[in-house]
Structures are given as structure tokens and as C-alpha cells.
Design a protein around this motif. Structure first.
Motif, PDB file in Angstrom:
ATOM      1  N   GLU A 148       2.769   1.192  -2.842  1.00 30.06           N
ATOM      2  CA  GLU A 148       2.629   0.027  -3.358  1.00 30.06           C
ATOM      3  C   GLU A 148       1.025  -0.326  -3.386  1.00 30.06           C
ATOM      4  O   GLU A 148       0.517  -0.666  -4.606  1.00 30.06           O
ATOM      5  CB  GLU A 148       3.146  -1.362  -2.184  1.00 30.06           C
ATOM      6  N   GLY A 151       5.566   1.141   7.655  1.00 30.98           N
ATOM      7  CA  GLY A 151       4.315   0.066   7.483  1.00 30.98           C
ATOM      8  C   GLY A 151       3.083   0.712   7.521  1.00 30.98           C
ATOM      9  O   GLY A 151       2.134   0.544   6.797  1.00 30.98           O
ATOM     10  N   THR A 179      -4.713  -1.094   6.909  1.00 31.63           N
ATOM     11  CA  THR A 179      -3.282  -0.508   6.956  1.00 31.63           C
ATOM     12  C   THR A 179      -2.919  -1.565   7.978  1.00 31.63           C
ATOM     13  O   THR A 179      -1.647  -1.962   7.761  1.00 31.63           O
ATOM     14  CB  THR A 179      -3.391   0.898   7.538  1.00 31.63           C
ATOM     15  N   VAL A 181       6.093  -5.068  -0.327  1.00 32.14           N
ATOM     16  CA  VAL A 181       6.738  -4.714   0.597  1.00 32.14           C
ATOM     17  C   VAL A 181       8.047  -5.548   1.076  1.00 32.14           C
ATOM     18  O   VAL A 181       9.018  -4.924   1.376  1.00 32.14           O
ATOM     19  CB  VAL A 181       5.940  -4.294   1.735  1.00 32.14           C
ATOM     20  N   ILE A 227       2.193   3.130   4.569  1.00 31.63           N
ATOM     21  CA  ILE A 227       2.249   2.420   3.135  1.00 31.63           C
ATOM     22  C   ILE A 227       1.280   3.018   2.081  1.00 31.63           C
ATOM     23  O   ILE A 227       0.022   3.497   2.469  1.00 31.63           O
ATOM     24  CB  ILE A 227       1.917   1.037   3.202  1.00 31.63           C
TER      25      ILE A 227
END
Lengths: 363, 428
Positions: free
Chosen positions: A262, A256, A104, A195, A259
Motif C-alpha cells: 500500500e 501491519g 510503520t 489497509v 506493510i
């Protein structure tokens, strides 16, 4: 503290002299009292709807999640008894949790840092005298309109290990095929690209709006002082963008670290890779709750840990950007011109607000 | 300003948390009778069950019953929907379609489903179809719709290149036998052409797994510790030995690379349940030479297939059961096969002329109706898939993928990781 607040304060607070106070109280008519009440209460009423809605859709689930995280809780089976901090201890002992945390942060840094630098540069270019301004400005926002899942499908074609276009192009210049799905690092780069593709233009427009609000006089003064373009960019533009950059940084920190779309769509299995190459915290959370374990208790524990991490890093980004942004100005100079600069900053902010509305209408 | 942003952030997380709590609100699962006594039944399916015309027919035959089909685009979507509403205790359709793979997990909540066993359906399906949907005390929770008897799809043109027979009957003879024979022919093919023999280690492993009686769990649902699961370990080693010999194309099924490999001679054979034919045809559009051989290494095997269930949440369980019964009768499943190609699981349907006559142009006019009917009868083993099957099988396929596709590990280190993953499941 701000000059504008001073008169307000004076009118709300009683004068320091006791006789005057009784005098005033006695002479207050009903209408005055109502007016005063209106003055004190109204602002809170105006902001109340947000907090009411937040309490229902935000605070309640948040607290409920905390409650669940202290229980053994099965997706279908439901509550199976209080277990204290067992879920937290269990999750923290899982190697996969730490892998997810590493991924992450890696994806977050690989996306947010280049993204914001690029957004500032794009905004700077868009701010110059371009022909067909609206076209270019809409152009950078286009990727944002594309649904993340669609972006992921397109990029997973581009980043296919054997048959992808990116590897084909790299092959042309003699770089061996990169295992976009096999290697953790390269998978993070590929996902960060998705992203960035989606968010760079969006952030660029926000920064552009703030740039347009910077008073021209500052640049004129800088030109008179003999500052070149670079110098103007670093000493006028960047410091003036301070609050906007902070907004963008905190926003992308929150986004972020959460996330999910994606990386989940990066391969067809959606499990973050066979070796957990791109397993993120939110995916890990999903796996615990909806995967084979079906443990809502552990998933809730991860949700809370993630929540605390985000709070921590959002504040850290806040402090960090504040330092970086304020160090952009020459300390002696900014000290001397403190007051006028602040005043200008306020008008700039107000104008930024206006132009943001305009940009919104544009999109 | 920033406090507000932080609050908004808080809101964002909280919304996520809301999803996590999983309030199964919305949905029109409950269905009541209207003023005229008409009943509305809902049936939830995914992908294509081929029921459109059948439901019309049912409504004509049964005045007073209206059937509404709710189609989910993917089975994953349907699965999430089902789990959430099962947890919420409301919102499910009167008839819910489920995939075979979900059964092990759903069997734990068999009390949430109506017992569907009745005289009219006794002997309708072969044992491999009914066993996974039957509880220990004999309760049947799902009516089988389609099935996935496996055969071998192969590229006749590449076989020719390697000097192997190309006719499907001869190929069947060549590949007849155990897995070692299949791999031996494969080695011969790879040595001759340099082209991989099959598409992926996990796809092939899947075929081997479906012939093991108790892959991960004993009949009493206790888990066989992975560490001491010698059957799985030897299957794992066998399949990875083939990867080392270049038999595997090293592709992950359904991935972009896998899809593209159909277009550039990526591999010569793959294990093919009937529902895979459409996938191959789509991926290999324009490529000539694909054929289906009526053979499967190690005997028969089943991969996939679905069921219709009746949740106890429904208001009209009797009517729903009748609908599910009718839909899964051989005649109706033949219609579904003709509409969407779902291969029927009913014993009687396997000898239906409409099925046996069916051939597929893309696969060199292979009589696939006949082939899969034969292959269906060869299925001898119905693996026990218990509560934790899904979890453990994922751990092992991930281990295979690390070696076969990603190349991040060798067989031993990847197995060690699998053991660690297995421990993390916390099911010992």
C-alpha cells in the motif's frame, strides 16, 4: 493442567510402584510395544511436514539473512567480506531508519486499532437476524479479494491532493483541501484506510465465526439475570471472543508491521514520499537492498531488526489482549464459575473451528 | 495455538527473507541448440520495443535461428529481474534490453557484458548515445535503440489567451535562447493568465540537468560532494525561484494530480521527449490546442532511450550480438518507430524520408519526425552519469519535490535535508 490431559499422562508414565513397573515391562508384547511407539511418535510425524517445509523455506533463509547481515554484501557484487555488526550500527545511525520506524508504527496503530473495533461491530451486526445473510457476509469479504495493488491505485485516485474525490467531498462541507501526500500524518491516515478497506471484512468474518459458536444458553442466562443488550455484549460476547480477538490482533500486528504494497503504491515513485512521509520499514529495507545503495548487508540487518520488533510486539499484543479480554468478566463471578466456563469455552472453540471451515467454503 | 501462529509469523518473515536473499531461480535464460542444430535465442524487452514483425523477419532471413521475445510489462520489473539474475550469475536472456538510466550502475559490471564494438556499428549513433555505454577502455556494452531528444510541448490556445504567438515556428523563435528566456516568457504568461507555465519543477530540472557535463561526478567517477556542488545548487535555486513566481504547477510528474491537470488547463508548456507525446495525448484526450515547438531552452537535450546488451552468461553470444546488431540498424529502428513510435537514435535514421514525413494529428499535425530529427542534431552535451548518479539525482529531485509539490520545506531547509540524505548514502 487441563482435565483432558490427565488421563493421557497417566497412561504414558509408569505407575509409581517399582514392582508393578517390572511386571508391566515383562508382560508387554511386541504389539504392545509397537502400539506404544506409535502412540509416542505418531503425533510428531504428523506435524513433521510443516517443520520440514518451514526449515527449508523459512528457517534457512532466516539464518542466511542473519549471515548476510554481518557482511558487506552488494546486490550484484555479492559477498565483500565480514564486517561484524557494522551494518546494524550503520542502519541504527540513519535518520531514515527512525523515520521509517515511526511511520510503520503510526500506520500500524491507525489501521489495526480501528480495524479490529470495526470488525467486531460488523460481526455483531452480521450475527443478528439479517435477511440474505450469505449476501452480506460475502459482501464484507469482497474487498479482501481485490489485489492490494488495485486497492492502492483506486485509493491513490481518491486521495489525490488536488483532484481527489475525498478532498472534493471535504470541500463541499467547507474543509480545506488536505495534503494527503504532503503531510506525514494524513498520508498515514490514507494508507491506513487502504489497509482497513482490505482487512476489516476478513477479520469480521473470523470474529463472526467465533460469535456463532457462543452457546445460546449464556445469553439466555444473561437475559434471565436481567442483562440488557449492551451488558450482554460486554459481559458475554467479548469475553467469549477472547482467543479469537487475540488471534486477529497478533495477525494484524505481524501484517501491519510488514506493510509494503500500500505505501509503495501510494505514489508513482514508490519511495515513500519526497520527505519520507510514508516510508515504512519494509520499504526502507527494499530501498537499501534494491535502491541506489544495493546493500544486501544493510537490508538484511533491517530485516532482522524488523523481525525482532515483530516478535516483541506480537508478544506484547498477546499479553495486552489477554489482559483486556479477561478483564471483561466480573472477577468474582468468573472465579466462582471457573470450571464450567472453561469447559464451555472448549466446545465453543471447537464449534468456532467448524464454522470457520464453513466460512472458508463460503468464500 | 498461539505458538503456532507465532511460528507462522516467523515463516512469513522468513519467506520475505528468502526473497531478500534473491535466489534467481527459474527462467529459461539458457538456450541450447536442438538435434537439428537450430539455435534458440531469447531477447528480453519491456513496454513496447515494436519488435514483433522484425523478429519474424529475422527468423526468415536466418534459418536455424529461432528468436523468442520475453516482454516485461514495465521497465522497473525488467530492471529487478535483470539485477537479480545478474547477481545470481544465470537466467538472463541472450539479448537484454536496458534503459539509459540503468547504465551508470551496470557499467560497474561491464565484464558481465559482451563487448559489442565492431566495424559494422562504428558511427551508427551520435556521441550522446554511445558515450554512456562505453567504458573507459573503449568497450561498448550496448547498442542504442531509441532516443529521447527533447522539444517543448505547448498549448496554443492558452498562448493565444496570453497574447503570445501560437504558430510553432514563432513559438520556437520566442523560446529560443537560454533557460532564463524560457522563464522570462513564462513570467509574462503567468502574469497575463494566472495559469502556471510548466507542469513540474522536477521535469524542468531534468531538462536543465541533462545539459550539464558533470552533474554529480567527475570524469574519473569521483563524487562531487553535494555541499560544494555549486552548479547543482544554482540550478536548484533557479528552478525554485520560478516555483515562487508561480511558474510551476507544483505537480509531481506521473501523479494522479499531474494526469488530471491535462484536462483542466493546469499548465501551458512542458518539456517533451518523443516518448512523452503518447503520454500527453492519452492524458489530454479531448483537449484541443496541444502542439510541439522545435525548440529547447539552452540548446538540445536528451531524456531517456534504451539499449540492447548481450550478457556474457549466454551460450550463443556471437549469434546474440548479430541479432542485436541487426535490430538496432537504422532500417529496423525506422520500422520500430512506425510500429510503436520509438524515436530512432541512429544518425542515418534521422534523415530517412519515412521518419521525416511522419506527423501527429493530435499535436495540430506537427511534423514530429522532422522536429525531433532536428532536435536530435542539437544535442551537444552528454552528461557524465557515473556509479552514484541515480542515488544522488533522487536526493535532489526529492528536495525539489518537498518545496515545489509538498510545501513541507522552503528551498534552504529542503537543501539541508538533501545534504543529510546525501550523507546517508555513505558515498563520500
Amino acid at each position: 493442567m487441563t482435565p483432558a490431559a490427565t488421563p493421557l499422562k497417566a497412561s504414558r508414565e509408569p505407575a509409581p510402584n517399582p514392582p508393578t513397573r517390572t511386571q508391566r515391562r515383562g508382560s508387554m508384547s511386541r504389539r504392545d510395544k509397537l502400539g506404544r511407539l506409535d502412540f509416542v511418535v505418531s503425533p510428531y510425524l504428523y506435524i513433521a511436514p510443516f517443520f520440514v517445509v518451514f526449515a527449508i523455506t523459512g528457517l534457512y533463509p532466516l539464518l542466511y539473512t542473519a549471515w548476510v547481515s554481518f557482511h558487506k554484501w552488494h546486490l550484484i557484487g555479492g559477498d565483500q567480506g565480514f564486517t561484524g555488526v557494522d551494518n546494524y550500527v550503520n542502519v541504527l545511525q540513519q535518520p531514515n531508519f527512525w523515520i521509517a520506524l515511526r511511520n510503520t508504527f503510526s500506520i500500524f496503530l491507525l489501521s489495526s486499532v480501528p480495524q479490529i473495533i470495526l470488525a467486531i461491530l460488523i460481526a455483531y451486526v452480521l450475527h443478528t437476524n439479517l435477511r440474505a445473510k450469505t449476501f452480506w457476509r460475502m459482501g464484507v469479504l469482497l474487498p479482501y479479494v481485490v489485489a492490494p495493488v488495485a486497492v492502492s491505485i483506486i485509493f491513490s485516485k481518491l486521495f489525490a491532493d488536488q483532484s481527489g474525490m475525498v478532498n472534493a467531498i471535504l470541500g463541499q462541507v467547507g474543509i480545506g483541501p488536505i495534503g494527503w501526500h504532503a503531510s506525514a500524518f494524513w498520508s498515514h491516515i490514507a494508507i491506513a484506510n487502504m489497509v482497513n478497506f482490505r482487512w476489516t471484512g476478513y477479520n469480521a468474518l473470523i470474529i463472526l465465526a467465533a460469535m456463532q459458536a457462543i452457546p445460546r444458553e449464556l445469553y439466555e442466562a444473561a437475559t434471565v439475570d436481567g442483562a440488557g443488550r449492551m451488558r450482554q455484549f460486554w459481559s458475554v460476547t467479548i469475553p467469549q471472543l477472547r482467543s479469537t480477538i487475540m488471534f486477529v490482533v497478533i495477525n494484524s500486528t505481524i501484517g501491519g508491521l510488514q506493510i509494503f504494497d500500500e505505501p509503495r503504491m501510494f505514489d508513482t515513485m514508490g519511495n515513500g514520499g519526497a520527505d519520507n512521509q510514508w516510508l515504512t520499514l519494509t520499504m526502507y529495507l527494499y530501498q537499501l537492498g534494491w535502491g541506489p545503495q544495493k546493500s544486501f548487508g544493510r537490508a538484511s540487518a533491517v530485516a532482522w531488526i524488523l523481525f525482532l520488533i515483530i516478535l516483541l510486539f506480537a508478544s506484547l499484543s498477546f499479553l495486552l489482549t489477554r489482559r483486556i479480554a479477561s478483564s471483561g468478566t466480573d472477577p468474582a463471578r468468573s472465579g466462582r464459575r471457573r470450571r464450567p466456563r472453561r469447559a464451555q469455552h472448549r466446545t465453543a472453540a471447537r464449534r468456532a473451528g467448524n464454522s470457520r471451515v464453513q466460512e472458508g467454503a463460503l468464500s | 495455538m498461539f505458538k503456532k501462529q507465532a511460528m507462522a509469523g516467523l515463516g512469513v518473515i522468513a519467506v520475505g527473507a528468502l526473497a531478500l536473499v534473491g535466489c534467481g531461480s527459474g527462467g529459461s535464460g539458457s538456450s541450447g541448440a536442438d538435434a537439428d542444430g537450430n539455435i534458440t535465442l531469447t531477447i528480453a524487452t519491456f513496454n513496447e520495443f515494436g519488435y514483433d514483425a522484425l523478429l519474424e523477419e529475422y527468423m526468415e532471413q536466418n534459418p536455424g535461428i529461432k528468436v523468442v521475445e520475453k516482454k516485461a510489462a514495465t521497465s522497473n520489473e525488467a530492471r529487478d529481474n535483470m539485477n537479480t539474475r545478474l547477481a545470481a550469475g544465470s537466467g538472463l536472456a541472450d539479448v537484454e534490453a536496458i534503459e539509459m538510466d540503468w547504465l551508470p550502475e551496470l557499467m560497474q559490471y561491464s565484464d558481465q557484458f559482451v563487448d559489442l564494438s565492431s566495424d559494422s556499428v562504428t558511427g551508427r549513433w551520435p556521441e550522446f548515445k554511445t558515450a554512456p555505454a562505453t567504458t573507459a577502455d573503449g568497450k561498448l556494452i550496448g547498442y542504442g535503440t531509441d532516443a529521447g531528444p527533447e522539444a517543448v510541448c505547448y498549448r496554443a490556445d492558452l498562448f493565444k489567451q496570453a497574447g503570445l504567438p501560437t504558430d510553432r515556428e514563432e513559438v520556437a523563435e520566442l523560446l529560443d535562447g537560454d533557460w532564463d528566456n524560457y522563464f522570462k516568457v513564462g513570467k509574462q504568461f503567468v502574469d497575463a493568465t494566472g495559469i502556471p507555465w510548466y507542469d513540474s519543477a522536477t521535469g524542468t530540472y531534468q531538462g536543465m540537468l541533462n545539459q550539464i557535463e558533470n552533474p554529480f561526478e567527475n570524469d574519473d567517477d569521483t563524487v562531487i560532494p553535494l555541499e560544494s556542488n555549486n552548479t547543482i545548487r544554482s540550478t536548484y535555486d533557479t528552478i525554485l525561484d520560478q516555483s515562487e513566481d508561480g511558474l510551476s504547477a507544483g505537480l509531481s510528474q506521473w501523479s494522479e494530480d499531474w494526469v488530471n491537470a491535462f484536462q483542466n488547463d493546469g499548465f501551458a508548456t512542458m518539456l517533451c521527449p518523443p516518448w512523452m507525446l503518447g503520454v500527453v495525448e492519452g492524458n489530454a484526450a479531448g483537449v484541443e490546442g496541444w502542439d510541439v515547438a522545435p525548440v529547447f531552452p539552452g540548446g538540445g537535450g536528451n531524456w531517456g532511450g534504451s539499449y540492447l546488451t548481450v550478457p556474457t552468461q549466454g551460450e550463443h553470444q556471437e549469434e546474440a550480438k548479430a541479432l542485436a546488431d541487426w535490430l538496432t540498424a537504422p532500417e529496423q529502428q525506422i520500422t520500430a518507430f512506425q510500429t510503436k513510435g520509438n524515436f530512432p537514435s541512429q544518425t542515418a535514421a534521422l534523415d530517412d524520408p519515412a521518419l521525416l514525413e511522419y506527423s501527429n494529428e493530435f499535436f495540430n499535425n506537427a511534423p514530429i519526425g522532422q522536429i525531433y530529427s532536428d532536435m536530435s542534431k542539437k544535442i551537444a552535451v552528454s552528461p557524465y552519469k557515473g556509479t552514484n548518479f541515480f542515488a544522488i539525482t533522487t536526493v535532489v529531485t526529492d528536495a525539489l519535490t518537498r518545496v515545489d509539490v509538498d510545501g513541507t520545506d522552503d528551498a534552504d531547509s529542503s537543501w539541508d535535508k538533501a545534504l543529510s540524505e546525501f550523507r546517508q548514502l555513505g558515498i563520500e
